[in-house]
Design a protein around this motif. Structure first.
Motif, short mmCIF file in Angstrom:
data_model
loop_
_atom_site.label_atom_id
_atom_site.label_comp_id
_atom_site.label_asym_id
_atom_site.label_seq_id
_atom_site.Cartn_x
_atom_site.Cartn_y
_atom_site.Cartn_z
N HIS A 1 69.68 19.36 96.15
CA HIS A 1 68.86 18.85 97.24
C HIS A 1 69.63 17.81 98.05
O HIS A 1 69.64 17.83 99.29
CB HIS A 1 67.56 18.25 96.67
CG HIS A 1 66.58 17.83 97.71
ND1 HIS A 1 65.60 16.89 97.47
CD2 HIS A 1 66.43 18.18 99.01
CE1 HIS A 1 64.89 16.71 98.57
NE2 HIS A 1 65.36 17.49 99.51
N TYR B 1 55.25 32.64 94.51
CA TYR B 1 55.33 31.71 95.64
C TYR B 1 56.12 32.30 96.79
O TYR B 1 55.72 32.21 97.96
CB TYR B 1 55.96 30.39 95.19
CG TYR B 1 56.18 29.41 96.32
CD1 TYR B 1 55.15 28.61 96.78
CD2 TYR B 1 57.42 29.34 96.97
CE1 TYR B 1 55.35 27.73 97.85
CE2 TYR B 1 57.63 28.47 98.03
CZ TYR B 1 56.60 27.67 98.46
OH TYR B 1 56.79 26.81 99.51
N TYR B 2 57.26 32.90 96.47
CA TYR B 2 58.13 33.43 97.51
C TYR B 2 57.56 34.71 98.13
O TYR B 2 57.70 34.95 99.33
CB TYR B 2 59.55 33.61 96.98
CG TYR B 2 60.21 32.26 96.84
CD1 TYR B 2 60.81 31.65 97.93
CD2 TYR B 2 60.15 31.54 95.64
CE1 TYR B 2 61.36 30.38 97.84
CE2 TYR B 2 60.69 30.27 95.53
CZ TYR B 2 61.29 29.70 96.63
OH TYR B 2 61.81 28.43 96.55
N VAL C 1 64.21 35.68 92.12
CA VAL C 1 63.35 34.68 92.77
C VAL C 1 62.52 35.32 93.88
O VAL C 1 61.36 34.93 94.10
CB VAL C 1 64.20 33.52 93.32
CG1 VAL C 1 63.33 32.45 93.97
CG2 VAL C 1 65.04 32.90 92.21
N ASN D 1 64.35 26.73 95.70
CA ASN D 1 63.41 25.63 95.93
C ASN D 1 64.00 24.51 96.77
O ASN D 1 63.34 23.94 97.63
CB ASN D 1 62.94 25.05 94.59
CG ASN D 1 61.90 25.91 93.90
OD1 ASN D 1 61.42 26.90 94.45
ND2 ASN D 1 61.54 25.54 92.69
N THR E 1 69.08 20.15 90.12
CA THR E 1 68.21 20.44 91.26
C THR E 1 68.28 19.32 92.30
O THR E 1 68.42 19.56 93.49
CB THR E 1 66.76 20.64 90.81
OG1 THR E 1 66.72 21.64 89.78
CG2 THR E 1 65.88 21.07 91.96
N VAL F 1 64.95 29.51 89.82
CA VAL F 1 64.15 29.27 91.02
C VAL F 1 64.59 28.03 91.79
O VAL F 1 64.41 27.94 93.01
CB VAL F 1 62.65 29.19 90.64
CG1 VAL F 1 62.36 27.94 89.81
CG2 VAL F 1 61.77 29.23 91.87
N ALA F 2 65.20 27.06 91.11
CA ALA F 2 65.60 25.82 91.77
C ALA F 2 66.57 26.06 92.92
O ALA F 2 66.57 25.31 93.91
CB ALA F 2 66.23 24.86 90.75
N VAL G 1 63.66 25.02 100.40
CA VAL G 1 62.30 24.79 100.87
C VAL G 1 62.00 23.30 100.93
O VAL G 1 61.30 22.83 101.85
CB VAL G 1 61.29 25.52 99.97
CG1 VAL G 1 59.86 25.29 100.45
CG2 VAL G 1 61.58 27.02 99.92
N TYR G 2 62.54 22.52 99.98
CA TYR G 2 62.35 21.07 100.01
C TYR G 2 62.81 20.48 101.34
O TYR G 2 62.27 19.48 101.81
CB TYR G 2 63.14 20.37 98.90
CG TYR G 2 62.75 20.69 97.49
CD1 TYR G 2 61.55 21.30 97.17
CD2 TYR G 2 63.62 20.40 96.43
CE1 TYR G 2 61.22 21.60 95.86
CE2 TYR G 2 63.29 20.68 95.12
CZ TYR G 2 62.09 21.29 94.84
OH TYR G 2 61.77 21.58 93.54
#
Length: 379
Positions: free
Chosen positions: A62, A333-334, A328, A88, A58, A84-85, A91-92
């Protein structure tokens, strides 16, 4: 009752245990010479110019997106059926994940849907090599404008290949995972690979707080008492030398592990092929499947019971199973943040509901595989 058959078990032992002695005795526990050795071996095995170890896959993903300059206002296309990573990390960065559907046969991203999802804000596509099967990179590249890079989420794909190219060298950069459910493990841990010299230089600094030189370089340099310069806002995404030492040993076994998994995947295919309600995973003729997992598809129109009921009965028989992964775009959350709906990506929705991973790992024996086969054929 017979010994339970786990969905996955890491294949570690005395060699990995002994490998940790050197960093423990030397006192060099954080990123250092063992991590560097692991990186050299990994880039040689995957035929790529650069490999940088990270704390996990992850953080590796990123780092790649940050180094590509992705931020607020940008879009990154990701497959809807993945861990999900993958979404994610977008979004980070303050960017927006755009979900593309997947092919129900391969579980991998659908290039035609990617073509439909490209906009003027699209800055990258993350192609996941799900369960060890490389995505169709040629179709994906043909679906995209030349200026949009493809990032490989190769979490499951150490040792995989596609049309003569190794996973990790098929896009602008890739991130691998060494979680215990993967073919080789360092506990937690990841690796970024790339042939882009400039991108790698940025990632190297970003993983170490943005420092202009690594801790090892500083301590072995002429003036170790001086701190490096920091020109980037970085992160602490480094791997420890304890993990690197284990990784060196595990990497030496990677090809053996994949060969064994291929053998037993073929055994499953031979003995499960006649079950009408159970679709088996794709066996590619375009490269090497790494067989991180053996993920079947329970056809709801033909199955004697619902997938979850089948999984429950197998659990009672001492056989662990899992859904392949999740859709996902259907996670809370999504749905709440981006307004996604299950029908946005029907292929991913169906894979979420119907995929079933059955045990495949390097600590299983023939009797274990025969138990799984017998149990599935008994429905």
């Amino acid at each position: 009752m017979a010994t339970p058959i786990q969905i996955s078990l890491p294949s570690t032992g005395e060699e990995e245990w002994q490998a940790t002695r050197e960093p423990l005795m030397s006192g060099w526990l954080t990123q250092g010479p063992k991590v560097a050795e692991f990186e050299r071996g990994f880039k040689a095995r995957h035929k790529v110019r650069h490999a940088l170890a990270t704390s996990n896959c992850t953080t590796g993903l990123h780092l790649i997106l940050v180094a590509l300059g992705i931020g607020p206002g940008d879009e990154v296309i990701v497959p809807a059926f993945t861990w999900v990573a993958t979404a994610n990390v977008v979004v980070y960065c303050g960017a927006t994940p755009v979900f593309a559907d997947v092919d129900r046969a391969t579980n991998n991203i659908d290039a035609d849907d990617v073509r439909r999802k490209v906009t003027s804000r699209t800055k990258a596509v993350i192609a996941v090599h799900l369960f060890g099967l490389c995505a169709d990179m040629d179709a994906l590249r043909a679906a995209l404008p030349e200026n949009i890079p493809i990032v490989e989420d190769a979490a499951c794909a150490a040792g995989a290949s596609y049309k003569g190219g190794e996973a990790g060298a098929l896009g602008i950069a890739a991130a691998f995972s060494f979680h215990p459910r993967k073919s080789i493990t360092t506990g937690e841990g990841g690796m970024v690979t790339s042939n882009d010299d400039e991108l790698v230089q940025t990632i190297d600094m970003l993983r170490n707080h943005g420092a202009s030189v690594s801790e090892e370089q500083r301590h072995h340099g002429p003036r170790p008492y001086l701190l490096p310069d920091f020109n980037l806002l970085g992160f602490n995404y480094r791997m420890t030398d304890l993990q690197g030492a284990v990784g060196v040993v595990q990497l030496s076994k990677l090809d053996q592990f994949i060969s064994e998994r291929q053998k037993w995947a073929e055994y499953y295919r031979e003995h499960l092929n006649g079950i009408p309600w159970l679709r088996l995973p794709i066996f590619p003729n375009t490269g090497t499947h790494a067989w991180q997992a053996f993920v079947t598809y329970v056809d709801p129109a033909l199955a004697p019971k619902a997938r979850n009921d089948i999984m429950e009965e197998l659990k009672e028989a001492g056989i662990a199973t899992r859904p392949g992964t999740h859709a996902v775009h259907m996670l809370g959350y999504y749905r709440e943040r981006f307004g996604t709906s299950s029908d946005d990506c029907p292929g991913a929705r169906d894979c979420d509901a119907n995929t079933m991973a059955i045990p495949l790992h390097n600590r299983m024996e023939k009797a274990d595989y025969d138990r799984v086969i017998q149990a599935l054929r008994s429905f």
